[in-house]
Design an enzyme around this catalytic site. Structure first.
Site, PDB file in Angstrom:
ATOM      1  N   ARG A  27      11.675  -9.658  28.437  1.00  0.00           N
ATOM      2  CA  ARG A  27      11.577 -11.080  28.808  1.00  0.00           C
ATOM      3  C   ARG A  27      10.806 -11.890  27.782  1.00  0.00           C
ATOM      4  NH1 ARG A  27      12.276 -12.177  34.630  1.00  0.00           N
ATOM      5  NH2 ARG A  27      14.159 -11.007  35.055  1.00  0.00           N
ATOM      6  N   ARG A  31      10.183 -18.263  30.967  1.00  0.00           N
ATOM      7  CA  ARG A  31       9.399 -19.414  31.434  1.00  0.00           C
ATOM      8  C   ARG A  31       7.981 -19.517  30.898  1.00  0.00           C
ATOM      9  NH1 ARG A  31      11.024 -18.361  37.507  1.00  0.00           N
ATOM     10  NH2 ARG A  31      10.656 -16.346  36.567  1.00  0.00           N
ATOM     11  N   ASP A  77      21.579 -11.988  31.861  1.00  0.00           N
ATOM     12  CA  ASP A  77      20.924 -11.372  33.019  1.00  0.00           C
ATOM     13  C   ASP A  77      21.750 -10.184  33.478  1.00  0.00           C
ATOM     14  OD1 ASP A  77      18.562 -12.054  34.960  1.00  0.00           O
ATOM     15  OD2 ASP A  77      20.175 -11.262  36.188  1.00  0.00           O
TER      16      ASP A  77
HETATM   17  O1  CP3 Z   1      14.235 -11.994  27.036  1.00  0.00           O
HETATM   18  C1  CP3 Z   1      14.836 -11.119  27.699  1.00  0.00           C
HETATM   19  O2  CP3 Z   1      14.274 -10.066  28.070  1.00  0.00           O
HETATM   20  C2  CP3 Z   1      16.334 -11.277  27.942  1.00  0.00           C
HETATM   21  C3  CP3 Z   1      16.739 -11.857  29.149  1.00  0.00           C
HETATM   22  C4  CP3 Z   1      16.706 -11.146  30.497  1.00  0.00           C
HETATM   23  C5  CP3 Z   1      16.655 -11.887  31.703  1.00  0.00           C
HETATM   24  N1  CP3 Z   1      16.803 -11.017  32.742  1.00  0.00           N
HETATM   25  C6  CP3 Z   1      16.515 -13.352  31.789  1.00  0.00           C
HETATM   26  C7  CP3 Z   1      16.040 -13.973  33.043  1.00  0.00           C
HETATM   27  C8  CP3 Z   1      16.821  -9.790  30.849  1.00  0.00           C
HETATM   28  C9  CP3 Z   1      16.861  -8.576  29.946  1.00  0.00           C
HETATM   29  C10 CP3 Z   1      16.885  -9.727  32.276  1.00  0.00           C
HETATM   30  C11 CP3 Z   1      17.054  -8.461  33.023  1.00  0.00           C
HETATM   31  C12 CP3 Z   1      16.913  -8.471  34.485  1.00  0.00           C
HETATM   32  N2  CP3 Z   1      17.303  -9.443  35.370  1.00  0.00           N
HETATM   33  C13 CP3 Z   1      16.409  -7.373  35.238  1.00  0.00           C
HETATM   34  C14 CP3 Z   1      15.960  -6.049  34.659  1.00  0.00           C
HETATM   35  C15 CP3 Z   1      14.587  -6.097  34.105  1.00  0.00           C
HETATM   36  C16 CP3 Z   1      13.530  -6.401  35.138  1.00  0.00           C
HETATM   37  O3  CP3 Z   1      12.930  -7.472  35.032  1.00  0.00           O
HETATM   38  O4  CP3 Z   1      13.317  -5.549  36.021  1.00  0.00           O
HETATM   39  C17 CP3 Z   1      16.456  -7.737  36.588  1.00  0.00           C
HETATM   40  C18 CP3 Z   1      16.017  -6.887  37.769  1.00  0.00           C
HETATM   41  C19 CP3 Z   1      17.037  -9.037  36.670  1.00  0.00           C
HETATM   42  C20 CP3 Z   1      17.348  -9.824  37.890  1.00  0.00           C
HETATM   43  C21 CP3 Z   1      16.638 -11.121  37.922  1.00  0.00           C
HETATM   44  N3  CP3 Z   1      16.929 -12.194  37.100  1.00  0.00           N
HETATM   45  C22 CP3 Z   1      15.576 -11.502  38.773  1.00  0.00           C
HETATM   46  C23 CP3 Z   1      14.947 -10.629  39.827  1.00  0.00           C
HETATM   47  C24 CP3 Z   1      15.255 -12.824  38.450  1.00  0.00           C
HETATM   48  C25 CP3 Z   1      14.268 -13.716  39.167  1.00  0.00           C
HETATM   49  C26 CP3 Z   1      12.873 -13.427  38.835  1.00  0.00           C
HETATM   50  C27 CP3 Z   1      12.345 -14.495  37.950  1.00  0.00           C
HETATM   51  O5  CP3 Z   1      11.613 -14.166  37.012  1.00  0.00           O
HETATM   52  O6  CP3 Z   1      12.656 -15.660  38.237  1.00  0.00           O
HETATM   53  C28 CP3 Z   1      16.075 -13.222  37.371  1.00  0.00           C
HETATM   54  C29 CP3 Z   1      16.069 -14.541  36.683  1.00  0.00           C
HETATM   55  C30 CP3 Z   1      15.836 -14.517  35.196  1.00  0.00           C
HETATM   56  N4  CP3 Z   1      16.454 -13.695  34.327  1.00  0.00           N
HETATM   57  C31 CP3 Z   1      14.996 -15.421  34.477  1.00  0.00           C
HETATM   58  C32 CP3 Z   1      15.117 -15.077  33.122  1.00  0.00           C
HETATM   59  C33 CP3 Z   1      14.468 -15.756  31.953  1.00  0.00           C
HETATM   60  C34 CP3 Z   1      14.178 -16.565  35.077  1.00  0.00           C
HETATM   61  C35 CP3 Z   1      15.076 -17.599  35.651  1.00  0.00           C
HETATM   62  C36 CP3 Z   1      14.830 -19.022  35.198  1.00  0.00           C
HETATM   63  O7  CP3 Z   1      14.577 -19.288  34.010  1.00  0.00           O
HETATM   64  O8  CP3 Z   1      14.958 -19.882  36.064  1.00  0.00           O
END
Ligand code: CP3
Length: 347
Positions: A27, A31, A77
């Protein structure tokens, strides 16, 4: 790139002790960065954001400018897979992902792999553009969720703490649940193969919910599906390094590494360092495992943790990373400081 001068991340994943070690952060785009929050506002929904190459390419580049990380991870994602299979997926502000649950054979039958690559075409375009735009020495990482973790969201309808419905389905009707896992193995393998063809040089499989399973279930729903994906991708692209991340797998990390055939394993922050050095690093490259909360907290304790990690792992194949993703309230300066400490590291 000149022949023989492979990128640092690739060299480390092929077993070389690179000093200072390559680093990137899970990540690293997100944000915690004001420039991310600014662009994020311009998209109507999170999924549109992920499928708009101009925006996704720009936010992938943002952390590289601040950190000079050794890798760019494409912005996307793990839930684009259920979306591409036809399941309803939405990201709600402050709530995270919400899906129309798949809990029986009837819902499963509605999912359609036929639309996968058309739907995911923007992801392939993002990768191709990134390979042209990132610095020559930076590696490009593609990724997918692993089957169990994607299944959790598909079955529960959201991320869970206990993952009760999926665990119960897997016990009551392993053949039925296994059909969902098989569909995901096929979809994810095919998706990753296309990512490589579009420009990804390293792949990571995120199994974020691996740690909720008993040993027998772990072997069946974590090790076996990850093994099948590695086998399928390597049958087409044998040279591509694959990193597994069975988060919170505890003592089962070792069998995961031995039996899946991954080139690297990403460790969550609870894994004891000396155990990982003795049990895992001789088998494959280790990645991790700085606590994302110490990164948020900062200060002297952060500097010490970074140094301990570097001292423990740097004489073998190692990739510096976190144990889980950067938290939104993390001060960007703390992340920049860690990058500086790693780059300045000498043994
Ligand atoms: O920079 C990076 O690492 C690349 C982008 C990336 C995102 N999600 C962007 C994202 C990667 C590699 C993921 C993987 C992901 N997504 C996982 C596996 C890794 C982990 O964190 O366990 C999982 C379980 C998800 C599912 C997911 N996506 C959740 C549970 C959420 C909400 C939680 C949150 O932080 O809001 C997301 C949303 C998400 N994916 C965001 C980002 C930057 C935030 C959303 C936003 O900007 O509004």
């Amino acid at each position: 790139m000149k022949p023989g001068s492979e990128r640092k991340l690739v060299r480390a994943l092929k077993g070389e002790a690179v000093s200072p070690p390559p680093f990137w952060f899970m990540r690293q785009a997100g944000r915690y960065l004001p420039e991310y929050r600014e662009i994020r506002q311009t998209a109507t929904s999170f999924l549109d954001f992920c499928y708009t190459p101009d925006l996704a390419v720009e936010v992938t580049l943002q952390p590289l400018r601040r950190l000079q990380a050794d890798a760019a991870i494409m912005f996307s994602d793990i839930l684009v897979i259920p979306d591409a299979l036809g399941q309803q997926v939405a990201f709600r502000e402050g709530e995270g992902p919400v899906l129309e649950p798949v809990r029986d054979a009837e819902a499963l039958a509605k999912l359609d792999m036929g639309r996968l690559h058309d739907h995911l075409a923007p992801v392939y375009e993002i990768l191709t553009r990134l390979r042209r735009e990132i610095p020559d020495e930076t590696a490009l990482i593609g990724f997918a969720g692993a089957p169990w973790t994607i299944a959790i969201y598909m079955v529960e309808g959201r991320g869970g703490t206990e993952c009760g419905r999926a665990r119960t389905w897997a016990y009551q009707d392993p053949d039925g649940f296994g059909k969902l896992i098989d569909l995901l193995v096929q979809s994810i393998s095919s998706y990753l193969i296309r990512q490589v063809e579009a420009g990804a040089e390293v792949l990571q499989l995120f199994d974020s919910w691996a740690g909720v399973l008993s040993e027998t279930q772990f072997r069946r729903w974590i090790i076996e599906p990850n093994r099948q994906i590695v086998e399928r991708v390597k049958a087409v692209h044998p040279e591509i390094p694959i990193i597994g991340f069975p988060r919170n797998a505890g003592a089962l990390y070792r069998d995961f590494v031995e039996q899946t055939g991954v080139d690297g394993v990403s460790l969550d922050h609870t894994v004891p360092l000396n155990w990982a050095k003795e049990q895992l690093q001789p088998l494959c490259t280790v990645q991790g495992n700085l606590d994302n909360h110490i990164l948020l907290a900062g200060g002297q304790a952060l500097e010490e943790s970074v140094e301990i990690l570097l001292k423990t792992f740097s004489d073998g194949p190692f990739v510096f990373n976190l144990g889980h993703g950067i938290l939104p309230s993390t001060p960007p300066e703390n992340v920049e400081r860690v990058a500086e400490l790693i780059r300045g590291w000498t043994t």
